[in-house]
Scaffold this active site. Sequence first.
Site, short mmCIF file in Angstrom:
data_model
loop_
_atom_site.label_atom_id
_atom_site.label_comp_id
_atom_site.label_asym_id
_atom_site.label_seq_id
_atom_site.Cartn_x
_atom_site.Cartn_y
_atom_site.Cartn_z
N ASP A 1 -18.77 7.33 5.49
CA ASP A 1 -19.79 6.84 6.42
C ASP A 1 -20.91 7.87 6.60
O ASP A 1 -21.17 8.35 7.70
CB ASP A 1 -19.18 6.47 7.77
CG ASP A 1 -20.19 5.82 8.71
OD1 ASP A 1 -21.14 5.18 8.22
OD2 ASP A 1 -20.03 5.96 9.94
N GLU B 1 -19.47 4.82 0.68
CA GLU B 1 -20.51 4.75 1.72
C GLU B 1 -21.17 6.12 1.92
O GLU B 1 -21.27 6.64 3.03
CB GLU B 1 -19.96 4.21 3.04
CG GLU B 1 -21.05 3.59 3.90
CD GLU B 1 -20.53 2.82 5.10
OE1 GLU B 1 -21.39 2.28 5.82
OE2 GLU B 1 -19.31 2.75 5.33
N TYR C 1 -16.63 0.18 -3.17
CA TYR C 1 -16.96 -0.10 -1.78
C TYR C 1 -17.29 -1.58 -1.72
O TYR C 1 -18.41 -2.00 -2.00
CB TYR C 1 -18.13 0.77 -1.31
CG TYR C 1 -18.59 0.49 0.10
CD1 TYR C 1 -17.70 0.17 1.11
CD2 TYR C 1 -19.95 0.57 0.43
CE1 TYR C 1 -18.13 -0.08 2.40
CE2 TYR C 1 -20.39 0.33 1.71
CZ TYR C 1 -19.49 0.01 2.70
OH TYR C 1 -19.92 -0.24 3.98
N ASP D 1 -12.61 1.31 -0.31
CA ASP D 1 -12.69 0.46 0.88
C ASP D 1 -12.85 -0.97 0.39
O ASP D 1 -13.93 -1.38 -0.02
CB ASP D 1 -13.88 0.91 1.73
CG ASP D 1 -14.11 0.03 2.94
OD1 ASP D 1 -13.35 -0.95 3.13
OD2 ASP D 1 -15.07 0.30 3.69
N ASN E 1 -12.40 -3.64 2.24
CA ASN E 1 -12.84 -4.50 3.34
C ASN E 1 -11.99 -5.76 3.46
O ASN E 1 -12.50 -6.86 3.67
CB ASN E 1 -14.32 -4.86 3.17
CG ASN E 1 -15.22 -3.91 3.95
OD1 ASN E 1 -14.96 -3.62 5.12
ND2 ASN E 1 -16.27 -3.41 3.30
N ASP F 1 -8.18 0.12 3.20
CA ASP F 1 -8.40 1.07 2.11
C ASP F 1 -7.13 1.14 1.28
O ASP F 1 -6.03 1.25 1.81
CB ASP F 1 -8.75 2.46 2.67
CG ASP F 1 -9.99 2.43 3.54
OD1 ASP F 1 -11.08 2.68 3.02
OD2 ASP F 1 -9.85 2.13 4.75
N ASP G 1 -13.22 5.28 12.70
CA ASP G 1 -13.67 4.75 11.42
C ASP G 1 -12.54 4.94 10.41
O ASP G 1 -11.38 4.75 10.74
CB ASP G 1 -14.98 5.41 10.98
CG ASP G 1 -15.77 4.53 10.00
OD1 ASP G 1 -15.98 3.34 10.31
OD2 ASP G 1 -16.16 5.02 8.94
N HIS G 2 -12.83 5.32 9.17
CA HIS G 2 -11.81 5.40 8.13
C HIS G 2 -11.11 6.75 8.11
O HIS G 2 -11.72 7.78 8.43
CB HIS G 2 -12.44 5.19 6.75
CG HIS G 2 -13.03 3.83 6.55
ND1 HIS G 2 -12.37 2.81 5.89
CD2 HIS G 2 -14.23 3.31 6.93
CE1 HIS G 2 -13.13 1.73 5.86
NE2 HIS G 2 -14.27 2.01 6.49
#
Length: 293
Positions: A9, A44, A146, A185, A187, A258, A283-284
């Site tokens: 991110d 990202e 991603y 990721d 999603n 992930d 977040d991740h």
Amino acid sequence: MKFISWNIDSLNAALTGTSDRSELTRDVIKTITDEKPDFIAIQETKLPEGGMNAKQEAAFEEAFPGYAYTCVSSAPPARKGYAGTMMLYRKNLGTIAAVSGGSDGKISLGDGLAAELPVIGAPDTMDSEGRLITLETEDFYFNTVYTPNAGDGLKRLSDRQEWDKCYTEYLKKLDAKKPVIACGDYNCAHEEIDLKNPDTNHNSAGFTDEERAGFSNLLAAGFSDTFRELHPGRGGLYSWWAQRIRQAKANNAGWRIDYFLVSNRLMPKVTRSGMLSSGPRADHCPIVLELDI
């Protein structure tokens, strides 16, 4: 051999930011480098099309000593400073090549050389958003992705479904030539066990029936979800907690979106697949894979 994947991110914020969150991000980078992985995949990055500037390069060398890298960033007609992926690999690993457009076009990598944007036939501007990198070694392909988010109101869901089909075909072409290790990721929380609150999220991006079916189709194409294969039935372990929900991380109200996937024939060689701590940072979190390869 050890691999780590992380949606960071914003790489710039991690390298040169001065906020409290930037400090927390640098703590996670230290956790990653302490693991001494052979490969690191980052999603990202949000870097400009031209890559890192001199200040960022210097900070990168300090944060990741001993690693070479290649990256792809969002380019027109996609919007600037969006998405983007990066691969890091130990400089002593020998010959590494970047693969674009399947496995036919290859470029030998040097330190910091930008890979070509792989074109998989995805809709809208997705092929221009820097969402894929694949590296080739003598023994395997290593891919990071991603995956596009279906978006608020699921406005990008139909495009996301097409992406899933294109990405699956892309990995199948690689897998036909040599084994594949894929990560990133995605999603998508594949099963109800992969998020804290499945009952209230069936119409949420990342947990729709369509996205889950797309992930099932990917696995059915010859790939294994390494974490779930090693930890069947185990819940409560997640890789993402929403930043905008203040207590999400504290309450472990997370999602596992992930993944490390491998060609089915590599699964017997997997010895570790799990999450690394990201401390209080939401977040991740990073995920890790080890193979006897």
